[in-house]
Design a protein around this motif. Structure first.
Motif, PDB file in Angstrom:
ATOM      1  N   ALA A  28       0.853  -1.192   0.000  1.00 54.75           N
ATOM      2  CA  ALA A  28       0.000   0.000   0.000  1.00 54.75           C
ATOM      3  C   ALA A  28       0.885   1.236   0.000  1.00 54.75           C
ATOM      4  N   PRO A  29       1.541   1.536  -1.120  1.00 55.25           N
ATOM      5  CA  PRO A  29       2.448   2.693  -1.140  1.00 55.25           C
ATOM      6  C   PRO A  29       1.700   4.014  -1.043  1.00 55.25           C
ATOM      7  N   VAL A  30       1.907   4.695   0.041  1.00 57.28           N
ATOM      8  CA  VAL A  30       1.325   6.021   0.250  1.00 57.28           C
ATOM      9  C   VAL A  30       2.463   6.995   0.541  1.00 57.28           C
ATOM     10  N   LEU A  31       3.124   6.807   1.669  1.00 56.27           N
ATOM     11  CA  LEU A  31       4.276   7.641   2.001  1.00 56.27           C
ATOM     12  C   LEU A  31       5.426   7.410   1.021  1.00 56.27           C
ATOM     13  N   SER A  32       5.543   6.174   0.538  1.00 56.80           N
ATOM     14  CA  SER A  32       6.661   5.825  -0.348  1.00 56.80           C
ATOM     15  C   SER A  32       6.237   5.772  -1.809  1.00 56.80           C
TER      16      SER A  32
ATOM     17  N   PRO B  10      12.566  11.242  -9.819  1.00 56.56           N
ATOM     18  CA  PRO B  10      13.654  12.229  -9.743  1.00 56.56           C
ATOM     19  C   PRO B  10      13.243  13.419  -8.876  1.00 56.56           C
ATOM     20  N   ARG B  11      14.096  13.828  -7.996  1.00 56.94           N
ATOM     21  CA  ARG B  11      13.861  14.981  -7.123  1.00 56.94           C
ATOM     22  C   ARG B  11      12.539  14.822  -6.355  1.00 56.94           C
ATOM     23  N   SER B  12      12.366  13.645  -5.781  1.00 56.62           N
ATOM     24  CA  SER B  12      11.124  13.353  -5.052  1.00 56.62           C
ATOM     25  C   SER B  12      10.935  14.252  -3.837  1.00 56.62           C
ATOM     26  N   TRP B  13      12.029  14.811  -3.340  1.00 56.73           N
ATOM     27  CA  TRP B  13      11.978  15.585  -2.100  1.00 56.73           C
ATOM     28  C   TRP B  13      11.525  17.026  -2.301  1.00 56.73           C
TER      29      TRP B  13
ATOM     30  N   TYR C 237       6.048  17.059  -4.816  1.00 58.94           N
ATOM     31  CA  TYR C 237       5.026  16.785  -3.814  1.00 58.94           C
ATOM     32  C   TYR C 237       3.666  17.330  -4.249  1.00 58.94           C
ATOM     33  N   LEU C 238       3.646  18.501  -4.811  1.00 59.06           N
ATOM     34  CA  LEU C 238       2.390  19.099  -5.255  1.00 59.06           C
ATOM     35  C   LEU C 238       1.762  18.307  -6.407  1.00 59.06           C
TER      36      LEU C 238
ATOM     37  N   PHE D  88      14.293  11.749   3.857  1.00 62.20           N
ATOM     38  CA  PHE D  88      15.221  11.986   2.753  1.00 62.20           C
ATOM     39  C   PHE D  88      14.487  12.084   1.419  1.00 62.20           C
ATOM     40  N   ALA D  89      13.453  11.249   1.246  1.00 61.80           N
ATOM     41  CA  ALA D  89      12.769  11.172  -0.045  1.00 61.80           C
ATOM     42  C   ALA D  89      11.496  12.005  -0.111  1.00 61.80           C
ATOM     43  N   ASN D  90      10.849  12.243   1.025  1.00 62.10           N
ATOM     44  CA  ASN D  90       9.544  12.906   1.000  1.00 62.10           C
ATOM     45  C   ASN D  90       9.348  13.783   2.236  1.00 62.10           C
TER      46      ASN D  90
END
Length: 456
Positions: A17-21, A27-30, A35-36, A110-112
């Protein structure tokens, strides 16, 4: 034990159940831009359209439980903050991830990182706070840099600062780097450290909800707990409750590590089993089988290959005699010496003890001395009972949960692997080291545990 994918009633992909991940690999997930694109800050907009009390009730009804170890209901913790007291209220996010085996919060940040910032915005609106802090483990410098950049982006876009999104909320976030003390993962020791004092746990009561940071009402939450809130507000509490079990609903990050073919973060509903996770990750390393594992880091009682089908939620793991904790699934195969592993964990707890209370300060020291003697072949049979006795004098009697965590591996390893401890004593050394012991040759009935020819 290698678990085959055939154990699934459905495809492995449907168990995740990928939500946070969901977009960690982009690329440049952070960045805020990424995010938007994934409905970022939509949950915050919905929350700001509600009253603070309604937000608390909504999170409470969702059933979200703290992802930092104890599993305390998040909404209930927010509800404990007194209102109309005339004092500042604070939100503190515990990102001092230090538990051996635990590695979910750091990759999440690190990623989000914006998922955490949005969650903090919602939480601060709910508890009527205008100041929040992120207490980050200081060694993780790359994460610290990304957090600072994410906070800067949020300020520039109007998600932090004065009158956030026209709601009337003023919110400032401070990112604080800790100095590498495991004890600062305990919430009151963290607060003392944040105030500039030596990190040591406080006497409770008063609890942080009444007198926390700067003696004001404070909520202390884990990173994953807060980062899960935006999705709940955006997609609905019913959607969140559709995953997991009745008492442990929702999705969570499972950190699979150790002697496994494909270690990593697996985001799945609560209640998935270790057998299922191993099935989708390729099982144990080729040619080896599972011997023992921890469900929530080294401070949770270890389990064995008999517990592969235990649902990984708070109730089922508790009924099996352990704790779900931080979902740090450390898996060890048959080549691992239990005594050696427990000794290393206990050395860690003895080193990290703050020394404030006698049971933990003295007890962990003596546990290490006994375990080192047993591992080196200098132990006696009476030392095994002495280990259990010292652990019992620490468990439930220390100032904070560090003592309980140090005792857990002792109790559980003696429960499931007492024979291995006895072999160290009888063989005058570690049976996994042929140069120091011949106990396997002397005791053929124990070939099942031998690192030689286990898959024959």
């Amino acid at each position: 034990m290698t678990v085959a994918p055939e154990i699934f009633e459905t495809s492995p992909e449907k168990l995740l159940a990928p939500v946070l991940s969901a977009f960690w690999d982009e690329p440049r997930s952070w960045t805020l831009e990424t995010y938007l694109r994934h409905e970022g800050y939509e949950g915050a907009r919905k929350a700001l359209a509600m009253t603070p009390d309604d937000v608390i009730a909504y999170v409470k009804d969702s059933g979200l439980r703290g992802r930092g170890g104890a599993g305390f209901p998040t909404g209930m913790k927010w509800q404990f903050i007194p209102q109309g007291d005339g004092k500042p209220h604070y939100l503190v996010v515990n990102a001092d991830e230090s538990e051996p085996g635990t590695c979910k919060d750091i990759p999440l940040l690190f990623a989000n990182p914006h998922s955490l910032i949005e969650g903090m915005l919602i939480a601060c609106w709910a508890i009527r706070s205008s100041r929040a802090f992120i207490y980050l483990r200081g060694e993780t410098v790359p994460v610290l840099r990304r957090l600072h950049e994410a906070v800067r982006e949020a300020y520039a876009a109007g998600y932090l600062g004065r009158n956030v999104l026209g709601s009337g909320l003023d919110l400032d976030i401070t990112v604080h780097a800790g100095a590498g003390a495991y004890i600062c993962g305990e919430e009151t020791a963290l607060l003392d450290s944040l105030e500039g004092r030596r990190g040591q746990p406080r006497l409770r009561p008063p609890f942080p909800a009444v007198a926390g940071l700067y003696a004001c009402p404070t909520v202390v939450n884990n990173v994953e707990s807060i980062a899960s809130v935006p999705a709940i507000l955006n997609k609905g509490k019913e959607w969140f409750r559709s995953m997991g079990s009745e008492k442990s609903p929702g999705f969570t990050l499972y950190s699979l590590s150790g002697h496994v073919a494909n270690p990593g973060q697996y985001e799945a509903p609560l209640g998935i089993t270790l057998g299922q996770l191993l099935g989708m990750s390729g099982g144990m390393r080729p040619g080896h089988r599972l011997k023992f594992w921890t469900p929530g880091g080294s401070s949770t009682p270890l389990l064995t290959d008999e517990h592969l089908d235990v649902p990984l939620d708070y109730e089922a793991v508790g009924a099996a005699g352990s704790m779900l904790g931080t979902k740090a699934l450390q898996c060890f195969d048959e080549t691992t010496c239990v005594v050696r592993a427990v000794t290393r964990w206990t050395e860690f707890y003895a080193h990290e003890s703050c020394g404030k209370c006698t049971p933990c300060r003295e007890g962990t020291y003596w546990l290490v001395q006994l375990l080192r003697d047993i591992e080196a072949g200098k132990g006696r049979m009476s030392d095994l009972d002495k280990l259990a006795d010292i652990a019992d004098n620490i468990n439930g009697k220390s100032f904070c949960a560090l003592g309980d965590g140090a005792a857990s591996p002792i109790f559980s390893s003696l429960k499931y692997f007492r024979a291995e401890y006895e072999q160290h004593v009888k063989g005058r050394g570690c049976p996994f080291d042929p140069a120091r012991s011949t106990v396997w040759a002397d005791d053929p009935d124990n070939h099942r545990h031998s690192p030689v020819g286990v898959n024959a």
